[in-house]
Design a protein around this motif. Structure first.
Motif, PDB file in Angstrom:
ATOM      1  N   ILE A  27      46.962  41.055  93.773  1.00 53.24           N
ATOM      2  CA  ILE A  27      44.907  41.365  94.145  1.00 53.24           C
ATOM      3  C   ILE A  27      44.529  40.084  95.067  1.00 53.24           C
ATOM      4  N   GLU A  28      43.352  40.274  95.876  1.00 50.75           N
ATOM      5  CA  GLU A  28      43.125  39.382  96.900  1.00 50.75           C
ATOM      6  C   GLU A  28      42.560  39.024  95.926  1.00 50.75           C
ATOM      7  N   TYR A  29      40.767  39.868  96.444  1.00 51.77           N
ATOM      8  CA  TYR A  29      39.311  38.961  95.180  1.00 51.77           C
ATOM      9  C   TYR A  29      39.527  39.030  93.957  1.00 51.77           C
ATOM     10  N   PRO A  30      39.647  37.391  93.587  1.00 52.61           N
ATOM     11  CA  PRO A  30      39.692  37.638  92.359  1.00 52.61           C
ATOM     12  C   PRO A  30      38.530  37.573  91.215  1.00 52.61           C
TER      13      PRO A  30
END
Lengths: 221, 376
Positions: free
Chosen positions: A90-93
């Motif tokens: 998961i990049e953008y939290p």
């Protein structure tokens, strides 16, 4: 020849998915990624519910990021907690468009409803958010806080009722793992009542929507 | 690390856990949102490990206490946010001058002044570099995830001990308050660097010859500690030759060990047309954008994420600029590190800032929108 790709497998794979209530049709956005947004006001325990869900997802071997946003107040004020569960990294939290939205205050309902992903599921607490609800969303109303007060005598456990409802509807994580993390993360001495609230949530879900209860319907015991 | 169980941990907790793993046994601080969880965690854990937790009357005193503990031989750390970081500056300068190791965590919030306590920002980048007066060196780390926070805290403690140099850990509200799945190794499984306990016979507290270990006060060696320019025994002096030599030594330490201080990470196309340079929580948005732009669409895009922002990784940025035509610098301020990027690029590429300062994170869509200006 092209085969249409169906992502609806995930639901059928979940063994604990309870029976659908009568007349209920539900389309949940499926894919591996689930973005859950719990909204309401400060003091309702939404962030704790998000932490419990996130921890259960970790114990269920999924990737998870939990974020929150709240004002400086200890009680009252707008509060929001997001949980992203994915098998991928998961990049953008932050939760941009939730696939599952819980609204426990009217202000939150009006603010976050337009952000729901197409086909996303919306669960509202009818104690605070009164109908009629817009027809073009999958909105399911349950008297979450009222049930917590009437059945368990404690409004503070409404968050666990809501968490159970969400998990019952979407099968985000295994029910037993979720129970374990409730016991782990509950403030000391409150594990038992939180578990009762959790079970109440599942019963509420099995009972079906409030609008279907009718006059003769039994309120779940 | 096979026997490591994944746990859900907050960025602030990971910072505290990293500090404890690296041997920090003294914490003095004054709680402030969004860094309070570090103090809470330390207050719970440190006494059980034989460490000391003190809540001081303010940030000035907590910085002083940390310096005192450090020179007394404990590894020490303090945590704060913008308003408190301003107060710590004076004593931070003292620690740099007197070469006392310590780690200062600044979980950035929206400023200036008390600003928005619960909103994220990257407004303290230049304060971390130039907040205290004088032509001083400083090491600043900026992690992008809970995992990075854990390991960079350990690196910060180790480096500060090794170089006798204060290190600032610049978290932001998003990273500090975010909970993520992390793998935390058991206590004692990580290397904790320790400079030799044995003091060489010709030991001088401020020796010019390479790295000099700090000998704790009370262990039999007598020396003077001051914020004034001092000679090799610590006594004040104003002699021009000594003064310039002291300042050179402070800076040379960092230049000499640049390879151990500078952490950067590159992902994406080998020969990018557009390079993204960013740090802190904005790395997350940029990574999501690169995932889409490069891994899905095969656009020539690359991302250089900076874990170390000071001393500025100019060589790495210049290497990227030699290949890329455009360097995009997303930041959650009105443009602070972008000036440094421009300086390092030296006109070899066009530097484009992307700023957001409304208390919300830069989204991957915003970065994608920018990329579309130059790419199909």
């Amino acid at each position: 020849m092209q085969y249409p790709v169906k992502l609806a497998v995930a639901v059928t794979l979940c063994p604990e998915r309870p029976k659908m209530a009568v007349g209920e049709k539900r389309e949940i956005l499926l894919g591996s990624r689930q973005e859950v947004l719990l909204t309401g006001s400060g003091g309702q325990g939404l962030i704790l519910a998000a932490i419990i869900l996130a921890e259960a997802a970790v114990n269920d071997n999924k990737n998870v990021v939990q974020t929150q946003s709240y004002g400086p107040e200890a009680r009252g004020g707008a509060s929001m907690a997001g949980v992203i569960i994915d098998v991928d990294t998961i990049e953008y939290p932050k939760v941009a468009s939730p696939t599952v939205l819980l609204c426990m205050s009217d202000a939150a309902f009006r603010k976050y409803l337009p952000r729901v992903a197409p086909g996303g599921l919306v669960i509202v607490d009818s104690t605070f958010v009164h109908g009629p609800y817009p027809k073009d969303f999958n909105i399911y109303a349950y008297p979450i806080t009222r049930m917590a007060r009437e059945k368990l005598g404690r409004e503070v456990v409404a968050n666990m009722v809501a968490l159970a409802l969400i998990n019952a509807a979407c099968c985000l994580v295994s029910r037993d793992i979720l129970k374990e993390s409730i016991l782990q993360r509950s403030p000391r001495g409150s594990g038992e009542i939180n578990l009762q609230a959790f079970e109440l949530g599942y019963r509420l879900y099995e009972q079906g929507l409030e609008s279907d209860w009718g006059l003769s319907a039994q309120i779940p015991q | 690390m096979p026997d490591v169980k994944p746990v859900l941990m907050q960025g602030n907790e990971a910072c505290a856990e990293g500090a404890i793993t690296a041997g920090v046994r003294f914490y003095a601080g004054y709680p402030i949102t969004p860094s309070t969880e570090i103090a809470e965690y330390m207050a719970e854990k440190l006494p059980r490990l034989g460490g000391v937790f003190i809540q001081m009357e303010d940030e000035i005193a907590s910085m002083a206490a940390v310096i005192g503990a450090s020179i007394g031989g404990k590894r020490a750390l303090t945590a704060t946010s913008g308003p408190g970081f301003s107060l710590k500056q004076e004593n931070l300068g003292y620690a740099i001058m007197a070469e006392i190791p310590c780690v200062v965590v600044n979980v950035q919030r929206m400023g200036p002044s008390t600003g928005v306590p619960t909103a994220p920002s990257q407004g303290d980048v230049m304060q971390a570099r130039w907040g205290t007066h004088g032509d001083h060196p400083i090491i600043v780390f900026s992690p992008a995830s809970v995992y990075e926070t854990f390991y960079l805290t350990i690196a910060a403690v180790n480096l500060s001990q090794k170089l006798r140099q204060p290190v600032v850990l610049l978290l932001d509200e998003v990273v500090g308050h975010m909970r993520e799945k992390v793998l935390i190794p058991e206590m004692g499984k990580l290397m904790v660097e320790k400079i030799s306990d044995q003091v060489p016979p010709d030991w001088k507290p401020y020796d010019d010859k390479g790295l000099t270990p700090l000998v704790p006060f009370g262990s039999g060696h007598f020396y003077h500690v001051t914020g004034l320019y001092h000679d090799e025994f610590g006594f004040p002096t104003g002699e021009p030759a000594v003064v310039s030599r002291v300042l050179d030594r402070l800076h040379n330490k960092l230049e000499q060990y640049r390879h151990e201080i500078t952490f950067t990470n590159y992902i994406g196309h080998k020969e990018p047309r557009v390079g993204i340079v960013t740090y802190g929580c904005t790395v997350r948005s940029a990574r999501a954008a690169v995932k889409k732009a490069y891994w899905q669409n095969r656009w020539p895009v690359g991302l250089l994420s900076l874990q170390t922002i000071w001393p500025f990784p100019d060589k790495e940025v210049e290497a990227l600029a030699r290949q890329a035509d455009i360097i995009l610098v997303p930041e959650m301020n009105r443009g602070q590190l972008v000036g440094e990027v421009e300086r390092s690029v030296r006109g070899q590429a066009e530097v484009v800032p992307l700023n957001r300062y409304d208390g919300e994170m830069i989204t991957p869509d915003q970065i994608m929108e920018q990329l579309r200006r130059w790419l199909p």
